[in-house]
Design a protein around this motif. Sequence first.
Motif, PDB file in Angstrom:
ATOM      1  N   ARG A  77       0.829  -1.212   0.000  1.00  0.00           N
ATOM      2  CA  ARG A  77       0.000   0.000   0.000  1.00  0.00           C
ATOM      3  C   ARG A  77       0.860   1.257   0.000  1.00  0.00           C
ATOM      4  O   ARG A  77       0.450   2.299  -0.513  1.00  0.00           O
ATOM      5  CB  ARG A  77      -0.923   0.010   1.217  1.00  0.00           C
ATOM      6  N   GLU A  78       2.052   1.154   0.583  1.00  0.00           N
ATOM      7  CA  GLU A  78       2.967   2.309   0.641  1.00  0.00           C
ATOM      8  C   GLU A  78       3.731   2.492  -0.668  1.00  0.00           C
ATOM      9  O   GLU A  78       4.637   3.300  -0.752  1.00  0.00           O
ATOM     10  CB  GLU A  78       3.970   2.140   1.791  1.00  0.00           C
ATOM     11  N   LYS A  79       3.380   1.679  -1.683  1.00  0.00           N
ATOM     12  CA  LYS A  79       4.006   1.723  -3.017  1.00  0.00           C
ATOM     13  C   LYS A  79       5.411   1.122  -3.020  1.00  0.00           C
ATOM     14  O   LYS A  79       6.198   1.401  -3.915  1.00  0.00           O
ATOM     15  CB  LYS A  79       4.034   3.146  -3.600  1.00  0.00           C
ATOM     16  N   TRP A  80       5.746   0.316  -2.021  1.00  0.00           N
ATOM     17  CA  TRP A  80       7.007  -0.418  -2.053  1.00  0.00           C
ATOM     18  C   TRP A  80       6.889  -1.506  -3.102  1.00  0.00           C
ATOM     19  O   TRP A  80       5.846  -2.141  -3.253  1.00  0.00           O
ATOM     20  CB  TRP A  80       7.313  -1.061  -0.710  1.00  0.00           C
ATOM     21  N   ARG A  81       7.962  -1.758  -3.802  1.00  0.00           N
ATOM     22  CA  ARG A  81       8.041  -2.837  -4.786  1.00  0.00           C
ATOM     23  C   ARG A  81       9.105  -3.801  -4.283  1.00  0.00           C
ATOM     24  O   ARG A  81      10.263  -3.420  -4.157  1.00  0.00           O
ATOM     25  CB  ARG A  81       8.391  -2.266  -6.155  1.00  0.00           C
ATOM     26  N   VAL A  82       8.711  -5.017  -3.968  1.00  0.00           N
ATOM     27  CA  VAL A  82       9.595  -5.967  -3.299  1.00  0.00           C
ATOM     28  C   VAL A  82       9.813  -7.193  -4.176  1.00  0.00           C
ATOM     29  O   VAL A  82       8.863  -7.799  -4.663  1.00  0.00           O
ATOM     30  CB  VAL A  82       9.001  -6.408  -1.939  1.00  0.00           C
ATOM     31  N   GLU A  83      11.066  -7.545  -4.363  1.00  0.00           N
ATOM     32  CA  GLU A  83      11.455  -8.771  -5.065  1.00  0.00           C
ATOM     33  C   GLU A  83      11.925  -9.763  -4.006  1.00  0.00           C
ATOM     34  O   GLU A  83      12.783  -9.441  -3.191  1.00  0.00           O
ATOM     35  CB  GLU A  83      12.572  -8.467  -6.063  1.00  0.00           C
ATOM     36  N   VAL A  84      11.360 -10.957  -3.988  1.00  0.00           N
ATOM     37  CA  VAL A  84      11.682 -11.971  -2.987  1.00  0.00           C
ATOM     38  C   VAL A  84      12.515 -13.065  -3.643  1.00  0.00           C
ATOM     39  O   VAL A  84      12.191 -13.517  -4.736  1.00  0.00           O
ATOM     40  CB  VAL A  84      10.387 -12.575  -2.383  1.00  0.00           C
ATOM     41  N   LYS A  85      13.561 -13.493  -2.977  1.00  0.00           N
ATOM     42  CA  LYS A  85      14.391 -14.602  -3.456  1.00  0.00           C
ATOM     43  C   LYS A  85      14.369 -15.715  -2.427  1.00  0.00           C
ATOM     44  O   LYS A  85      14.324 -15.477  -1.231  1.00  0.00           O
ATOM     45  CB  LYS A  85      15.840 -14.148  -3.691  1.00  0.00           C
ATOM     46  N   SER A  86      14.403 -16.941  -2.914  1.00  0.00           N
ATOM     47  CA  SER A  86      14.355 -18.110  -2.044  1.00  0.00           C
ATOM     48  C   SER A  86      15.287 -19.178  -2.604  1.00  0.00           C
ATOM     49  O   SER A  86      15.413 -19.324  -3.817  1.00  0.00           O
ATOM     50  CB  SER A  86      12.921 -18.653  -1.997  1.00  0.00           C
ATOM     51  N   SER A  87      15.905 -19.920  -1.721  1.00  0.00           N
ATOM     52  CA  SER A  87      16.753 -21.032  -2.135  1.00  0.00           C
ATOM     53  C   SER A  87      16.832 -22.025  -0.988  1.00  0.00           C
ATOM     54  O   SER A  87      16.429 -21.724   0.130  1.00  0.00           O
ATOM     55  CB  SER A  87      18.158 -20.529  -2.498  1.00  0.00           C
ATOM     56  N   ALA A  88      17.329 -23.211  -1.278  1.00  0.00           N
ATOM     57  CA  ALA A  88      17.456 -24.235  -0.239  1.00  0.00           C
ATOM     58  C   ALA A  88      18.577 -25.200  -0.607  1.00  0.00           C
ATOM     59  O   ALA A  88      18.847 -25.424  -1.783  1.00  0.00           O
ATOM     60  CB  ALA A  88      16.153 -25.002  -0.070  1.00  0.00           C
ATOM     61  N   TYR A  89      19.208 -25.737   0.402  1.00  0.00           N
ATOM     62  CA  TYR A  89      20.229 -26.764   0.175  1.00  0.00           C
ATOM     63  C   TYR A  89      19.598 -28.080  -0.261  1.00  0.00           C
ATOM     64  O   TYR A  89      20.150 -28.808  -1.067  1.00  0.00           O
ATOM     65  CB  TYR A  89      21.051 -26.999   1.447  1.00  0.00           C
ATOM     66  N   LEU A  90      18.418 -28.381   0.284  1.00  0.00           N
ATOM     67  CA  LEU A  90      17.734 -29.639  -0.030  1.00  0.00           C
ATOM     68  C   LEU A  90      16.578 -29.383  -0.989  1.00  0.00           C
ATOM     69  O   LEU A  90      15.828 -28.430  -0.828  1.00  0.00           O
ATOM     70  CB  LEU A  90      17.193 -30.287   1.250  1.00  0.00           C
ATOM     71  N   GLN A  91      16.443 -30.253  -1.971  1.00  0.00           N
ATOM     72  CA  GLN A  91      15.368 -30.179  -2.957  1.00  0.00           C
ATOM     73  C   GLN A  91      14.445 -31.374  -2.772  1.00  0.00           C
ATOM     74  O   GLN A  91      14.759 -32.310  -2.043  1.00  0.00           O
ATOM     75  CB  GLN A  91      15.962 -30.182  -4.372  1.00  0.00           C
ATOM     76  N   SER A  92      13.321 -31.374  -3.459  1.00  0.00           N
ATOM     77  CA  SER A  92      12.394 -32.495  -3.331  1.00  0.00           C
ATOM     78  C   SER A  92      12.787 -33.674  -4.212  1.00  0.00           C
ATOM     79  O   SER A  92      12.238 -34.754  -4.074  1.00  0.00           O
ATOM     80  CB  SER A  92      10.962 -32.049  -3.655  1.00  0.00           C
ATOM     81  N   TRP A  93      13.736 -33.500  -5.103  1.00  0.00           N
ATOM     82  CA  TRP A  93      14.216 -34.590  -5.947  1.00  0.00           C
ATOM     83  C   TRP A  93      15.494 -35.189  -5.371  1.00  0.00           C
ATOM     84  O   TRP A  93      16.125 -34.589  -4.497  1.00  0.00           O
ATOM     85  CB  TRP A  93      14.449 -34.098  -7.382  1.00  0.00           C
TER      86      TRP A  93
END
Length: 126
Positions: A77-93
């Motif tokens: 609502r404050e007009k912030w534009r946010v880019e989110v990054k995510s990563s993990a050591y373990l995967q589902s495969w």
Amino acid sequence: MNTAGLGPLAITRHSGNEPIRASGETVGRLGDFWSWACSDLANNTMRGILAEYLVATALGAAAGTRTEWDTVDIRTREKWRVEVKSSAYLQSWAQSQLSEISFSIAPTSGWDAQTGSTSARNTATL
């Protein structure tokens, strides 16, 4: 067919109780589809979406719906534009070793879901 001036569809938030119908017959519920399609929270796609939801919730920006392929992940609502990054050591495969975690913070351009065009993206990560 004239397609000039087509804007984005108005997406409404669903509860999961909505029926899925085929030929007028209820063949399932939206929540059942979500459970089937989105239960693997360790895969790259869903983990990223979960991270976006957690950040949007913390910023008070999770009241509406997520916009797929927008220039940024969250708009507040404050007009912030946010880019989110995510990563993990373990995967589902199956893995032979832990995944390497790395992020790029280089400026890029992105597709703007509101205008349907490519635009400059100014992002910074903390």
